[in-house]
Structures are given as structure tokens and as C-alpha cells.
Design a protein around this motif. Structure first.
Motif, mmCIF file in Angstrom:
data_model
loop_
_atom_site.group_PDB
_atom_site.id
_atom_site.type_symbol
_atom_site.label_atom_id
_atom_site.label_comp_id
_atom_site.label_asym_id
_atom_site.label_seq_id
_atom_site.Cartn_x
_atom_site.Cartn_y
_atom_site.Cartn_z
ATOM 1 N N PHE A 27 0.823 -1.181 0.000
ATOM 2 C CA PHE A 27 0.000 0.000 0.000
ATOM 3 C C PHE A 27 0.866 1.243 0.000
ATOM 4 C CE2 PHE A 27 0.518 -2.179 3.773
ATOM 5 C CZ PHE A 27 -0.417 -2.086 4.776
ATOM 6 N N GLY A 28 0.224 2.404 0.042
ATOM 7 C CA GLY A 28 0.950 3.662 0.054
ATOM 8 C C GLY A 28 0.492 4.634 -1.011
ATOM 9 N N LEU A 29 -0.070 4.116 -2.092
ATOM 10 C CA LEU A 29 -0.458 4.967 -3.210
ATOM 11 C C LEU A 29 -1.505 6.001 -2.814
ATOM 12 C CD1 LEU A 29 0.501 5.120 -6.099
ATOM 13 C CD2 LEU A 29 -1.342 3.587 -6.752
ATOM 14 N N ASN A 30 -2.424 5.623 -1.937
ATOM 15 C CA ASN A 30 -3.509 6.536 -1.563
ATOM 16 C C ASN A 30 -3.073 7.641 -0.606
ATOM 17 O OD1 ASN A 30 -5.359 5.235 -3.188
ATOM 18 N ND2 ASN A 30 -6.018 3.855 -1.568
ATOM 19 N N VAL A 31 -1.902 7.544 -0.020
ATOM 20 C CA VAL A 31 -1.449 8.624 0.867
ATOM 21 C C VAL A 31 -0.608 9.654 0.123
ATOM 22 C CG1 VAL A 31 -1.515 7.168 2.921
ATOM 23 C CG2 VAL A 31 0.634 7.456 1.690
ATOM 24 N N ILE A 32 -0.272 9.349 -1.114
ATOM 25 C CA ILE A 32 0.537 10.295 -1.895
ATOM 26 C C ILE A 32 -0.256 11.570 -2.116
ATOM 27 C CG2 ILE A 32 1.536 10.703 -4.180
ATOM 28 C CD1 ILE A 32 2.392 7.767 -4.141
ATOM 29 N N SER A 33 0.390 12.679 -1.818
ATOM 30 C CA SER A 33 -0.215 13.991 -1.975
ATOM 31 C C SER A 33 0.882 14.963 -2.375
ATOM 32 C CB SER A 33 -0.870 14.418 -0.664
ATOM 33 O OG SER A 33 -1.371 15.720 -0.765
ATOM 34 N N THR A 34 0.747 15.545 -3.538
ATOM 35 C CA THR A 34 1.795 16.342 -4.153
ATOM 36 C C THR A 34 2.430 17.361 -3.215
ATOM 37 O OG1 THR A 34 0.732 16.068 -6.292
ATOM 38 C CG2 THR A 34 2.316 17.857 -6.107
ATOM 39 N N ASN A 35 1.642 18.020 -2.403
ATOM 40 C CA ASN A 35 2.171 19.091 -1.555
ATOM 41 C C ASN A 35 2.574 18.630 -0.159
ATOM 42 O OD1 ASN A 35 1.827 21.053 -3.589
ATOM 43 N ND2 ASN A 35 -0.355 21.116 -3.120
ATOM 44 N N ARG A 36 2.361 17.379 0.145
ATOM 45 C CA ARG A 36 2.691 16.869 1.480
ATOM 46 C C ARG A 36 4.170 16.528 1.553
ATOM 47 N NH1 ARG A 36 -0.423 11.825 4.309
ATOM 48 N NH2 ARG A 36 0.692 11.901 6.282
ATOM 49 N N VAL A 84 6.174 10.647 -3.902
ATOM 50 C CA VAL A 84 6.449 9.215 -4.064
ATOM 51 C C VAL A 84 7.754 8.822 -3.367
ATOM 52 C CG1 VAL A 84 7.029 7.404 -5.736
ATOM 53 C CG2 VAL A 84 5.044 8.861 -6.119
ATOM 54 N N PRO A 85 8.868 9.529 -3.600
ATOM 55 C CA PRO A 85 10.106 9.138 -2.901
ATOM 56 C C PRO A 85 10.014 9.261 -1.381
ATOM 57 C CG PRO A 85 10.595 10.644 -4.704
ATOM 58 C CD PRO A 85 9.101 10.605 -4.554
ATOM 59 N N LEU A 86 9.182 10.177 -0.894
ATOM 60 C CA LEU A 86 9.025 10.348 0.549
ATOM 61 C C LEU A 86 8.278 9.165 1.160
ATOM 62 C CD1 LEU A 86 8.075 14.150 0.562
ATOM 63 C CD2 LEU A 86 10.333 13.128 0.946
ATOM 64 N N VAL A 87 7.226 8.713 0.495
ATOM 65 C CA VAL A 87 6.478 7.550 0.967
ATOM 66 C C VAL A 87 7.362 6.310 0.877
ATOM 67 C CG1 VAL A 87 4.503 6.038 0.492
ATOM 68 C CG2 VAL A 87 4.215 8.520 0.439
ATOM 69 N N LEU A 88 8.074 6.189 -0.219
ATOM 70 C CA LEU A 88 8.967 5.044 -0.417
ATOM 71 C C LEU A 88 10.033 4.986 0.685
ATOM 72 C CD1 LEU A 88 9.596 2.708 -2.354
ATOM 73 C CD2 LEU A 88 11.057 4.276 -3.608
ATOM 74 N N ALA A 89 10.611 6.122 1.023
ATOM 75 C CA ALA A 89 11.625 6.159 2.086
ATOM 76 C C ALA A 89 11.013 5.751 3.429
ATOM 77 C CB ALA A 89 12.240 7.553 2.180
ATOM 78 N N ALA A 90 9.788 6.197 3.690
ATOM 79 C CA ALA A 90 9.107 5.811 4.936
ATOM 80 C C ALA A 90 8.890 4.298 4.960
ATOM 81 C CB ALA A 90 7.773 6.549 5.060
ATOM 82 N N GLN A 91 8.488 3.725 3.841
ATOM 83 C CA GLN A 91 8.276 2.280 3.778
ATOM 84 C C GLN A 91 9.586 1.517 3.984
ATOM 85 O OE1 GLN A 91 6.359 2.194 -0.087
ATOM 86 N NE2 GLN A 91 4.363 1.864 0.872
ATOM 87 N N GLN A 92 10.651 2.000 3.392
ATOM 88 C CA GLN A 92 11.953 1.343 3.565
ATOM 89 C C GLN A 92 12.383 1.375 5.029
ATOM 90 O OE1 GLN A 92 13.980 3.698 0.560
ATOM 91 N NE2 GLN A 92 14.162 1.920 -0.780
ATOM 92 N N ARG A 93 12.145 2.488 5.708
ATOM 93 C CA ARG A 93 12.501 2.575 7.126
ATOM 94 C C ARG A 93 11.651 1.610 7.957
ATOM 95 N NH1 ARG A 93 12.941 8.090 5.703
ATOM 96 N NH2 ARG A 93 10.820 8.519 6.472
#
Length: 168
Positions: A27-36, A84-93
Motif C-alpha cells: 500500500f501507500g499509493l492513496n497517501v501520496i499527496s503532491t504538496n505533502r 512518491v520518494p518520501l512515501v517510499l523512504a518511509a516504507q523502507q525505514r
């Protein structure tokens, strides 16, 4: 993150009956928000979900499949959404902190701006977010190959340097 709402007793009962070997979370796609810019709340919630599964499905391996690429119109052109890279980094952590497996689907798709190419190749819908049927099959192939490669590495460690194919 609603998976945290599955009562622990229910999850444990399923695990007792089905003896899970592998739990795949994606999961993670639905939390993506351009300005977040801050996904620390998401990261903490994901860690809670993983630990919930670890506690109530002991012995099951867990694989977290990282977020895919998602393109959005940003600064006048279609490109990978900056979050996207921010969510990805959170998932990796989360994967690192909890000791679970991690598949970087974003990189496996082709990395930055890959969803644009997937759209051109009829692997993604024109919303540049969701895969088509062919794209979903390709994602399935990516996950399958990741698991098979991991299994072969495990077998090589277990049986010395010979590959799985050489032992057959």
C-alpha cells in the motif's frame, strides 16, 4: 492502515488455521499527496500494522511491496509525484526497523517517471496511477521474480555456492 483494526485474536485464529508462510503487504499509493512533505504519521502507522501482524502471525515472513510510481502534473508537466520518494523512504525505514522483506516496486518499474512510459506501453491507465491488466500482470511478474530470486539465494546459502538450477 485499517489492517490494525483486525482484532489480534482474529488474526491469530486465521494464522492458526492457515499457517501463513508469507504475508504480503502493499500500500501507500492513496497517501501520496503532491504538496505533502511529512509522512512520519504514515510511517508510525505502518510500523504498527507490521508489528501487529508479527505479533499475531508468529513465524510468518512479511514482505512489504513499496509504492509504485505515480505521475502527476507538477510545474506544468507530467512527472513522478514529488511525494512518491518520501512515501517510499518511509516504507523502507519501516521494513528496516521491523526486520521484514522489502521490494522496491518503484525501482523495479523503472524508477523516476516510469509511469509515463508504462502509460505509453499500455501498462498503465491514462490517470498515470493505476496499472492496466497487462500492467498488473507485469507487477505480478516482478513480485514473483523477487520471491524466486530470494528463494534461490536462500538455497545457495543453505547448500553452498551451487545455484538451485545446478542442483536439479
Amino acid at each position: 492502515m485499517n489492517l490494525i483494526e483486525i482484532p489480534g485474536e482474529t488474526l491469530a485464529a486465521f494464522h492458526d488455521q492457515l499457517s501463513y508462510d508469507l504475508i504480503v503487504l502493499q500500500f501507500g499509493l492513496n497517501v501520496i499527496s503532491t504538496n505533502r512533505k511529512d509522512f512520519s504519521h504514515y510511517e508510525k502507522g505502518m510500523e504498527r500494522v507490521v508489528r501487529h501482524f508479527q505479533e499475531h502471525a508468529p513465524g510468518a515472513s512479511i514482505l512489504l511491496v513499496g509504492v509504485s510510481d505515480k505521475s502527476t502534473r507538477y510545474r506544468g508537466r507530467m512527472q513522478t509525484d514529488p511525494s512518491v520518494p518520501l512515501v517510499l523512504a518511509a516504507q523502507q525505514r519501516v521494513a528496516q526497523k521491523t526486520g521484514i522483506g522489502f521490494l522496491d516496486l518503484f525501482q523495479e518499474m523503472g524508477g523516476n517517471n516510469s509511469m509515463i512510459q508504462w502509460g505509453k506501453d499500455d501498462l498503465a491507465r491514462k490517470d498515470y496511477t493505476h496499472p492496466t491488466r497487462r500492467g498488473a500482470e507485469k507487477v505480478g511478474d516482478i513480485v514473483r521474480n523477487f520471491l524466486l530470486d530470494g528463494y534461490e539465494q536462500y538455497q545457495e546459502q543453505k547448500n553452498g555456492d551451487r545455484t538451485f538450477a545446478e542442483r536439479q
